[in-house]
Design an enzyme around this catalytic site. Structure first.
Site, mmCIF file in Angstrom:
data_model
loop_
_atom_site.group_PDB
_atom_site.id
_atom_site.type_symbol
_atom_site.label_atom_id
_atom_site.label_comp_id
_atom_site.label_asym_id
_atom_site.label_seq_id
_atom_site.Cartn_x
_atom_site.Cartn_y
_atom_site.Cartn_z
ATOM 1 C CB THR A 134 2.706 12.535 1.971
ATOM 2 O OG1 THR A 134 3.427 11.285 1.945
ATOM 3 C CG2 THR A 134 1.259 12.235 1.619
ATOM 4 C CE1 TYR A 177 -0.451 10.621 6.367
ATOM 5 C CE2 TYR A 177 0.743 9.488 4.615
ATOM 6 C CZ TYR A 177 0.629 10.549 5.494
ATOM 7 O OH TYR A 177 1.577 11.534 5.505
#
Length: 358
Positions: A134, A177
């Protein structure tokens, strides 16, 4: 990826998290080209069974489905061992969930990825692993000076303005995250160095398209469209001038396949993957396009900016373009494609909050 023997050619490509949005589209692409595909998934995200039903109806016996969780190393190992390559999409995908349940986020994203790598390493076959990372590994990008340009944020740095953010950008994990995905990203790259395992990482910007179960926390392009179609208000966190380079899933699938095709020569590398400057849009721009598509007066609410949110992220895709890949779908065309698909299928516009797939 070079076929080595008839037995090798008859081994499946494993897609961990293959019932999800990108995984199911990738599975369809591979199966359509005659590959055998093994989907490994724990079906934890509401609605993904529809993707497996679609794949099964379309491709039949060339598709194998195994219900398993990446946190279960013993269940995972024999599945990876019988595969000739692995695409790893399984993840806890929401920053918000990671802040509430950092333990679960750690177990799925980092421990689960470690289990995938160990299964590939212990298979004894140099099984390639391509990992879905990501852009959050770059942190909030707070050091980038911004200006407003046509009602959206733009970097003052001329090179970043022209091309986007490249892979030389330093990592700066933010939120649980970001930490779990970032640490997993680095483990994947290190297994190429430490164990000569063919691996690669794609650090994705915002991917959208058919088969996306969009929620407020993840898959926001589909979430915006679903909310508009159902006359529900959309909450914008921040001022809506944030910019992302959105990429249609068909282009994302082509990128993953290009990386696997060249895995031996690019092993150990990370690539930024997004729509690039030509597909960079602000949230406000996207909402205007959605109003034009749906012919509805979308209700907007504003709330405070979320932890770790980047005011601007556009991927510099020149590294992955060197593999022969290019984004082909203009964002306006892609949004209309997704809108058409959502209208035909009328997926539940209010699924449960995003958790993780597999």
């Amino acid at each position: 990826m070079r076929p080595e023997s008839p037995d090798f050619r008859e081994m499946p490509i494993a897609i961990i998290g293959g019932s999800g949005f990108i995984g199911s589209n990738l599975a369809d692409s591979l199966l359509s080209d005659g590959e055998l595909v093994l989907v490994i998934d724990n079906l934890s995200r509401p609605g993904v069974e529809q993707n497996l039903e679609w794949l099964t109806q379309k491709h039949g016996s060339r598709l194998t489905i195994e219900i398993a969780d990446i946190r279960d190393a013993e269940a995972l190992a024999p599945l990876v061992a019988r595969s000739k390559a692995v695409f790893h999409f399984a993840a806890q995908t929401a920053v918000t969930t990671s802040l509430v349940r950092p333990d679960e986020d750690f177990d799925v994203n980092l421990r689960g990825t470690f289990n995938v790598l160990e299964a590939a390493r212990r298979s004894g076959k140099r099984t390639p692993v391509v990992f879905a990372s990501t852009n959050k590994v770059y942190g909030r990008l707070a050091d980038l000076a911004m200006r407003e340009e046509d009602g959206r944020y733009a970097p003052r740095d001329a090179a970043i303005h022209a091309h986007g953010i490249d892979e030389t950008r330093g990592l700066d994990f933010c939120t649980p995250y970001g930490c779990s995905k970032g640490a997993a990203d680095q483990y994947v790259l290190d297994y190429a160095k430490s164990y000569d395992l063919p691996t690669a990482v794609l650090r994705m910007s915002c991917i959208y398209g058919p088969r996306q179960f969009g929620t407020e926390d993840q898959g926001w392009v589909a979430h915006f469209l679903l909310s508009a179609f159902s006359d529900r208000p959309i909450t914008i966190y921040g001022d809506g001038k944030q910019v992302r380079d959105i990429l249609h899933v068909a282009d994302a699938v082509a990128a993953y396949r290009a990386v696997l095709d060249r895995i031996e020569e690019i092993s150990g590398q990370a690539f930024n993957l997004g729509g690039g400057p030509q597909n960079a849009v602000s949230l406000r721009m996207l909402l205007k396009e959605i109003r034009d598509i749906t012919k509805r007066d979308v209700s907007i609410r504003y709330d405070r900016e979320r932890t770790g949110d980047q005011p601007f992220f556009v991927a510099d895709t020149r590294a992955i373009e060197a593999l022969g890949w290019k984004a082909h779908v203009p964002w306006q065309n892609g949004i209309r494609d997704l809108a058409d698909w959502l209208q035909r299928h009328r997926l539940d516009p209010h699924p449960e909050p995003a958790r993780y797939v597999a």
